[in-house]
Design an enzyme around this catalytic site. Structure first.
Site, mmCIF file in Angstrom:
data_model
loop_
_atom_site.group_PDB
_atom_site.id
_atom_site.type_symbol
_atom_site.label_atom_id
_atom_site.label_comp_id
_atom_site.label_asym_id
_atom_site.label_seq_id
_atom_site.Cartn_x
_atom_site.Cartn_y
_atom_site.Cartn_z
ATOM 1 N N ARG A 14 0.823 -1.205 0.000
ATOM 2 C CA ARG A 14 0.000 0.000 0.000
ATOM 3 C C ARG A 14 0.854 1.250 0.000
ATOM 4 O O ARG A 14 0.591 2.195 -0.720
ATOM 5 C CB ARG A 14 -0.896 -0.026 1.240
ATOM 6 N N TYR A 15 1.854 1.268 0.861
ATOM 7 C CA TYR A 15 2.691 2.461 1.002
ATOM 8 C C TYR A 15 3.955 2.290 0.152
ATOM 9 O O TYR A 15 4.349 1.162 -0.155
ATOM 10 C CB TYR A 15 3.093 2.634 2.462
ATOM 11 N N CYS A 68 -10.172 -12.859 17.753
ATOM 12 C CA CYS A 68 -10.768 -11.630 18.270
ATOM 13 C C CYS A 68 -12.101 -11.426 17.557
ATOM 14 O O CYS A 68 -12.167 -11.473 16.335
ATOM 15 C CB CYS A 68 -9.870 -10.437 17.963
ATOM 16 N N CYS A 94 -4.896 -17.720 14.289
ATOM 17 C CA CYS A 94 -4.510 -17.061 15.527
ATOM 18 C C CYS A 94 -4.815 -18.018 16.668
ATOM 19 O O CYS A 94 -5.615 -18.942 16.514
ATOM 20 C CB CYS A 94 -5.323 -15.785 15.730
ATOM 21 N N CYS A 141 -12.073 -8.718 14.811
ATOM 22 C CA CYS A 141 -11.031 -8.842 13.786
ATOM 23 C C CYS A 141 -11.413 -8.101 12.509
ATOM 24 O O CYS A 141 -12.499 -8.282 11.972
ATOM 25 C CB CYS A 141 -10.788 -10.313 13.460
ATOM 26 N N ARG A 181 7.037 0.117 2.255
ATOM 27 C CA ARG A 181 6.857 -1.005 3.174
ATOM 28 C C ARG A 181 5.699 -1.891 2.734
ATOM 29 O O ARG A 181 4.771 -1.430 2.073
ATOM 30 C CB ARG A 181 6.629 -0.524 4.605
ATOM 31 N N ASP A 221 -12.754 -0.706 12.133
ATOM 32 C CA ASP A 221 -12.967 -0.736 10.681
ATOM 33 C C ASP A 221 -14.418 -1.036 10.304
ATOM 34 O O ASP A 221 -15.212 -1.445 11.142
ATOM 35 C CB ASP A 221 -12.071 -1.810 10.051
ATOM 36 N N ARG A 272 -9.980 -8.675 9.745
ATOM 37 C CA ARG A 272 -9.884 -9.672 8.670
ATOM 38 C C ARG A 272 -10.814 -10.843 8.958
ATOM 39 O O ARG A 272 -10.489 -11.990 8.695
ATOM 40 C CB ARG A 272 -8.445 -10.161 8.527
ATOM 41 N N ASP A 281 -8.137 3.825 9.447
ATOM 42 C CA ASP A 281 -7.569 3.158 8.280
ATOM 43 C C ASP A 281 -8.589 3.369 7.161
ATOM 44 O O ASP A 281 -9.714 2.878 7.236
ATOM 45 C CB ASP A 281 -7.329 1.670 8.580
ATOM 46 N N LYS A 285 -3.543 4.617 6.717
ATOM 47 C CA LYS A 285 -3.922 5.150 8.028
ATOM 48 C C LYS A 285 -3.896 6.672 8.025
ATOM 49 O O LYS A 285 -2.912 7.278 7.632
ATOM 50 C CB LYS A 285 -2.961 4.613 9.082
HETATM 51 C C1 LIG Z 1 -0.637 -0.536 8.785
HETATM 52 C C2 LIG Z 1 -0.046 -0.950 7.542
HETATM 53 C C3 LIG Z 1 1.316 -0.784 7.296
HETATM 54 C C4 LIG Z 1 2.248 -0.149 8.289
HETATM 55 O O1 LIG Z 1 1.900 1.160 8.544
HETATM 56 P P1 LIG Z 1 2.747 2.030 9.559
HETATM 57 O O2 LIG Z 1 1.990 3.306 9.673
HETATM 58 O O3 LIG Z 1 4.109 2.168 8.961
HETATM 59 O O4 LIG Z 1 2.800 1.272 10.847
HETATM 60 C C5 LIG Z 1 1.807 -1.182 6.072
HETATM 61 N N1 LIG Z 1 1.021 -1.725 5.137
HETATM 62 C C6 LIG Z 1 -0.303 -1.881 5.346
HETATM 63 C C7 LIG Z 1 -1.128 -2.471 4.260
HETATM 64 C C8 LIG Z 1 -0.884 -1.508 6.548
HETATM 65 O O5 LIG Z 1 -2.186 -1.687 6.753
#
Ligand SMILES: *Cc1c(COP(=O)(O)O)cnc(C)c1O
Length: 439
Positions: A122-123, A139, A135, A142, A126, A303, A144, A340, A347
């Site tokens: 997504r980002y 939860c 799990c 959850c 990362r 969510d 998911r 989110d 986020k």
């Molecule tokens: C939460 C999340 C992350 C990590 O986000 P940070 O703000 O860096 O903790 C990375 N990828 C996805 C898809 C996420 O939902």
């Protein structure tokens, strides 16, 4: 607070009369004896549901299965279970079958933003890597929920290798977040293999593990697990405490083992109606976390996943909680409150407003006490034109590839080096008209 108290002894003996503390503290024994049916839940807790309730709960379990570790079950206050935060997070509620029109199967578009199975990218820098579908405790809140109890519980090496291959071929990924399910459901040796593969990729700078084990099965944190994880520093670990009642002698011991091994620890809470939607509970929680060397990282707005409507609070509740934390307690005890974004926008931080007004040389601010104050801005500041030529900049940052990096979103609008003056939605009619007119 003992690690094997009377309630726990009684539960262990009901499971098997000869059970002792070493069974109780054996995470595999806990998993093997996890509570998956109403009957077992009733017999271990002494709680009894009416025939009518049981039928409705059964219907819920057909859709969303139950799994509670004996340890987490032992935290339920059976005399007042209807109001109990542990019970509510662990035991099915018939409201889970209520699906609102605005609920979504995959609200965060995790499956859509997935270049290969198991990876959500997504980002820019990362990725989220789903390495397990199971799990130790399911939860009820959850996000998911759609995947809970999937039959192919632990993805085979072939699927994980596809994910690893994707990371290898994507040099901008510097942070890999192992998630699931719970990554610590994998065996020590499987984790060892997985972490060795990921950390061998030169551009991966840090790895993170998101796990609820310290909360729901703290005995998973064994010295042999620590020995494996320690080989892969820097490794950051995020856990998921939602209520101060979850911080027990056992979970403290697990957290201490992790902190002593040098892993930075964080906590991600979910704001849940009738569980922790209270400034005093949240303040108590963050204080207990920092006492155990866990940095509160995020509070999530619940969510829009299907079946969670009874857990959701208005956003104002989260802002009220942030208002009661910022300034009132240690800065490092204050998490970031986030939504989110539905549709996969990532986020988005939500804060009370602190800026009251602004002129060309003054900002008017208010603090947590309600004092209104002014900050006078500098007259002497010379703004520098940034053309991303870091080698000629007097800040002396040598960044070779800076001129190849592109500003994204609002960052792009603020930059000097990019000529964009606005961000326009694709379907803007006025702009589409211009395009059609060749304008
Ligand atoms: C939460 C999340 C992350 C990590 O986000 P940070 O703000 O860096 O903790 C990375 N990828 C996805 C898809 C996420 O939902």
């Amino acid at each position: 607070m003992q690690i094997f108290n009377d309630v726990q002894q009684e539960i262990a003996r009901k499971i098997k009369p000869e059970s002792n503390i070493s069974n109780w503290k054996d995470w595999k024994w806990q998993l093997k004896n996890s509570v998956k049916t109403i009957q077992k839940f009733e017999s271990l807790t002494g709680i009894r549901f009416s025939e009518a309730d049981r039928r409705l709960i059964d219907k819920t379990l057909d859709r969303f299965p139950l799994s509670i570790t004996p340890y987490y079950l032992s935290l339920i206050d059976t005399d007042n279970y209807q109001n109990d935060p542990v019970f509510k997070q662990a035991f099915a509620d018939i409201n889970e079958l209520t699906v609102l029109k605005t609920d979504m199967v995959d609200p965060l578009s995790e499956d859509t933003d997935s270049p290969v199975p198991g990876i959500t990218h997504r980002y820019p820098d990362r990725v989220l890597f789903h390495v397990s579908n199971v799990c130790s405790m399911y939860c009820r809140h959850c996000t998911r929920k759609r995947k809970v109890g999937d039959i192919d519980s632990i993805p085979g090496k072939a699927q994980l290798l596809d994910g690893i291959e994707y990371i290898k071929n994507t040099p901008q990924v510097r942070d890999v977040l192992l998630s699931g399910g719970d990554p610590l459901m994998l065996s020590d040796s499987y984790l060892d293999w997985l972490l060795s593969e990921i950390t061998a990729i030169p551009h991966v700078e840090v790895v993170r593990i998101g796990t609820r084990m310290p909360v729901v099965l703290p005995y998973r944190i064994t010295s042999s697990l620590i020995d494996v994880l320690k080989k892969y520093q820097p490794l950051w670990i995020n856990t998921h405490f939602n209520h101060p009642r979850e911080i027990t002698a056992s979970s403290k011991e697990a957290l201490a083992m992790l902190a002593n091994a040098g892993f930075p620890l964080g906590n991600q809470s979910v704001l849940l109606a009738n569980v922790n939607d209270c400034p005093r509970i949240m303040k108590k929680l963050v204080h207990k976390l920092v006492q155990n060397r866990v940095r509160p990282y995020y509070i999530y707005q619940c969510d829009l996943s299907e079946g969670l409507s009874h857990f959701r609070t208005p956003v104002g509740k989260g802002i009220e909680i942030m208002e009661s934390l910022i300034g009132h307690t240690s800065g490092f005890a204050v998490p970031t409150y986030v939504i989110d974004a539905p549709g996969g926008g990532g986020k988005i931080p939500i804060m009370p407003n602190y800026i009251i007004s602004w002129s060309t040389n003054k900002v008017v601010l208010r603090n947590y006490e309600g004092i209104i104050t002014t900050y006078t801005e500098p007259e002497s500041y010379e703004s520098k034109f940034c053309d991303r030529n870091c080698n000629e900049c007097n800040l002396e940052l040598q960044l070779d590839e800076a001129d190849e990096q592109k500003g994204v979103g609002i960052e792009q609008l603020l930059s000097d080096y990019d000529e964009a003056i606005s961000l326009i939605p694709d379907n803007n009619e006025r702009y589409n008209r211009r395009d059609n007119n060749g304008g």
